[in-house]
Write a protein that holds these residues in place. Structure first.
Motif: not given
Length: 254
Positions: A100-102, A119-131, A191-197
Motif C-alpha cells: 500500500m505504501g508503494a 522511487m522504490i516500489l516494494g511489494g507492488l508490481g502490475y497490481g498497481i494498474v489492475t488492482g 513518470l520521469r524519475l529513476p524507479v526500482m520495482i
C-alpha cells in the motif's frame, strides 16, 4: 516518535540520521516500526549516510485512526507524506513504499513530481494498474468478532497480522475499502524519475514487476529470491538492491 498535524490528523513519524533524505511509507496493517525499524531498514539506511524519515499512515501505528472510509483516499494519504516533508523543510527526497505504501508513493510522485528524486516500489508490481485482491474477504476478516470463522487464507493472514500488532481493526477495514484505487498505465508512463520495482519471487499479491517496468520509463526490476509478500520486506537482497540503486543514481551521500 514525534508527531505533526496533517489536514487535521495527528501523524506520528521518526526522523533519524544525516545526509540525503529518504522517505519510507509502510504497507497496509503495518507501521513504521514493523515495516522499517524492526527489519533493519532504518539502521541500514542511516549507516549508508542517509537521513531516514518514516511515518505511521493514518489508521496505523501511533497516528490518528478515523473510522470514516473517506479519510483513506490514496490521494489524501499521499498528502500526509507531502505535508510531512514540508513540515520538516525537505524540498525533495527519495521515496520508498511497500505494498500500500508503494501505491501512496506513486500518488505522491504523480501529484508532486518536483518533490520525489527517485522511487522504490516494494511489494507492488502490475497490481498497481489492475488492482490487487479481491479484498472483500480481508474486510470481512477484519470486521468479524469470530476470527475462528475466517475461511479465506488471505483474510486469515491479515486478521492474524492485525491482531498481532494490536491494530484498530475498524480503521483498517475502512482503509482497505478506500485504498485499492488503481493508477492508469498512461499516468505511470508520465513518470520521469529513476524507479526500482522490488517484488518477491513468491509474491502472489503484487502482480508482475516486469510488466510494470515496461510501462514506466527509467524503471528497473529487482526480483527478491524465494520471498513472498510478507517475507520480502526485510530481505538482504532487497536491502542490497536498494542501496545499489541509490548509489547508481548518484543519490547517496559522499
Amino acid at each position: 516518535m514525534q508527531s505533526f498535524l496533517s489536514n487535521g490528523y495527528s501523524i506520528a513519524y521518526l526522523d533519524e540520521g544525516k545526509g540525503p533524505p529518504i522517505l519510507l511509507i509502510h504497507g497496509f496493517g503495518s507501521s513504521a516500526r514493523v515495516n522499517w525499524v524492526n527489519p533493519g531498514w532504518v539502521d541500514t539506511l542511516v549507516k549508508a549516510g542517509r537521513r531516514v524519515i518514516a511515518f505511521d499512515n493514518r489508521g496505523h501505528g501511533h497516528s490518528d485512526k478515523p473510522h470514516d472510509v473517506g479519510a483513506y483516499r490514496v490521494a489524501a494519504m499521499a498528502e500526509d507524506a507531502r505535508n510531512l516533508l514540508q513540515h520538516l523543510g525537505i524540498a525533495r527526497a527519495d521515496v520508498m513504499g511497500y505494498s500500500m505504501g508503494a501505491r501512496i508513493a506513486a500518488f505522491l510522485a504523480l501529484g508532486h513530481p518536483e518533490m520525489v528524486k527517485s522511487m522504490i516500489l516494494g511489494g507492488l508490481g502490475y497490481g498497481i494498474v489492475t488492482g490487487i485482491g479481491p479484498w472483500g474477504p480481508v474486510v470481512d476478516a477484519l470486521e468479524t468478532e469470530e476470527p475462528d470463522s475466517i475461511a479465506d487464507p488471505i483474510g486469515q493472514m491479515f486478521r492474524k497480522f492485525a491482531d498481532q500488532t494490536k491494530s484498530d481493526r475498524v480503521a483498517l477495514a475502512a482503509c482497505m475499502k478506500a485504498t485499492r484505487q488503481a493508477i492508469s498505465a498512461d499516468d505511470l508512463a508520465t513518470l520521469r524519475l529513476p524507479v526500482m520495482i522490488a517484488v518477491g519471487e513468491r509474491d502472489e499479491l503484487a502482480g508482475s514487476a516486469a510488466d510494470l517496468a515496461e510501462i514506466i520509463p527509467n524503471a528497473e526490476v529487482l526480483d527478491i529470491p524465494k520471498r513472498d509478500h510478507m517475507l520480502a520486506v526485510g530481505d538482504k537482497v532487497y536491502k542490497a538492491g536498494v542501496l545499489a540503486f541509490l548509489e547508481k543514481n548518484g543519490l547517496r551521500s559522499a
